[in-house]
Design an enzyme around this catalytic site. Structure first.
Site, PDB file in Angstrom:
ATOM      1  N   HIS A  96     -45.112  -8.742 -38.763  1.00  0.00           N
ATOM      2  CA  HIS A  96     -46.688  -8.556 -38.466  1.00  0.00           C
ATOM      3  C   HIS A  96     -47.135  -7.551 -39.892  1.00  0.00           C
ATOM      4  CE1 HIS A  96     -46.514  -4.048 -37.900  1.00  0.00           C
ATOM      5  NE2 HIS A  96     -45.569  -4.101 -36.966  1.00  0.00           N
ATOM      6  N   GLU A 208     -41.651  -4.816 -29.921  1.00  0.00           N
ATOM      7  CA  GLU A 208     -40.975  -3.684 -30.261  1.00  0.00           C
ATOM      8  C   GLU A 208     -40.476  -2.752 -29.345  1.00  0.00           C
ATOM      9  OE1 GLU A 208     -39.001  -2.959 -33.050  1.00  0.00           O
ATOM     10  OE2 GLU A 208     -40.979  -1.932 -34.268  1.00  0.00           O
TER      11      GLU A 208
END
Length: 357
Positions: A96, A208
């Site tokens: 990201h 994550e």
């Protein structure tokens, strides 16, 4: 300690007795062999052979293990390899863009504990990174090859996914849902169309590290559906985040195992070329578990840390035949049917005839 040498070791490995797994890694001029077994008592037992010196390393109490006395010839060049095309997929891995948590977290790791970074959104710099990657994806023609975009269901990854791989500008007069509504997640951005772009699917497996850090906790799916109406959240089972725990942080080993489950799951998909927008920790620990049979420089390409909004393209091979894809370009031959014995076979038959005569 049990010791197997020569043909005895080869037979045991060939037969797979004892659940033995062998992984050969190329470490420059150093020869390394790893043997492992899942033991009901001790977890995973591992033995390493480094050069000519045997070193035992046991996880758990170390009751069971193997000593390796088998030489392996591994040069730096490696050998070319082949794999059926229909058992491969191309994946484009993207970390990201910069999130608000990255700004302070890169300076002080403890900043990731701040509640103000809950489900962190992109910074304005992060959106500039998105614009640059989007330009590259379009100019390179990559956007036309991708069958599916998979994103971690956190705000910063979804914003990156729709910004890079989404359609153009959106107006209320369009008879479709937008990928992102205007100003979603303090973006100060116009709405993004879902026209002329690959579908975007949210998947929990590529999140994550789970737990403790508020920036890694997602908001409810119903909230996301209001912000990102055309993103597909159908594979997420729970509206609320039941995976994130305030007092328990997922270990690196657990994250890597989850990553491998994700890679195997990809082989159950019909799409052949997939973009995956995910996180630094997920990428590092998952990719570090792969490529151990490669040249060290290739291993570095696979598992090195990712920068914000970095993209790397890889090919994954379904060695375990998890998927069920059939070849689309193979052709069976013998149409129409006719003699097709090769010259080598004819020569062998002629030699046999001469010998027997």
């Amino acid at each position: 300690m049990e010791v197997w040498r020569g043909e005895g070791l080869r037979n045991r490995l060939r037969e797979g007795r004892g659940g033995v797994l062998v992984v050969v890694e190329r470490l420059g001029l150093i020869h390394r062999v790893v043997l492992a077994r899942r033991s009901p008592y001790d977890g995973l037992d591992v033995i390493l052979r480094l050069g000519k010196r045997d070193t035992s390393y046991m996880k758990g109490s170390g009751r069971i293990g193997w000593k390796v006395e088998e030489e392996h010839d591994m040069d730096n060049g490696g050998c070319p390899s082949l794999f059926p095309l229909h058992r491969c997929k191309t994946i484009h891995l993207v970390r990201h863009a910069q999130g608000i948590h990255n700004v302070q977290g890169d300076k002080n790791y403890k900043a990731y504990m701040s509640p103000e970074y809950f489900d962190a959104h992109l910074t304005q710099l992060g959106w500039q990174q998105v614009d640059n990657l989007r330009k590259h994806v379009h100019e390179s023609g990559l956007i036309n090859k991708i069958d599916l975009v998979i994103t971690s269901p956190l705000q910063r990854t979804i914003q990156t996914a729709v910004g890079v791989f989404g359609g153009g500008g959106y107006t209320d007069r369009m008879d479709i849902l937008p990928l992102m509504v205007a100003n979603a997640g303090y973006s100060d951005r116009a709405a993004i169309s879902s026209l002329n772009c690959p579908p975007i699917l949210a998947v929990e497996l590529c999140r994550e590290h789970l737990g403790v850090h508020p920036c890694d906790k997602r908001r409810s799916i119903s909230e996301y559906q209001c912000l990102f109406p055309a993103v597909d959240f159908s594979l997420i089972e729970s509206d609320e985040d039941t995976l994130w725990k305030a007092d328990v942080r997922e270990t690196k080993e657990e994250l890597a195992a989850r990553g491998m489950n994700f890679i195997n799951w990809l082989f159950t998909r019909k799409e052949k070329e997939i973009a995956i927008v995910t996180h630094s920790g997920f990428l590092f620990h998952t990719m570090s578990a792969l490529g151990n049979d490669c040249h060290p420089l290739v291993k570095k390409e696979i598992s090195g840390h990712y920068s914000n909004c970095e993209l790397r393209s890889m090919v994954i091979m379904d060695r375990g035949m998890v998927g069920s894809d059939l070849p689309t370009t193979n052709y069976p031959g013998k149409i129409p049917l006719g003699p097709d014995t090769t010259s080598e076979v004819v020569d062998e038959k002629n030699q046999e005839t001469v010998t027997t005569d």
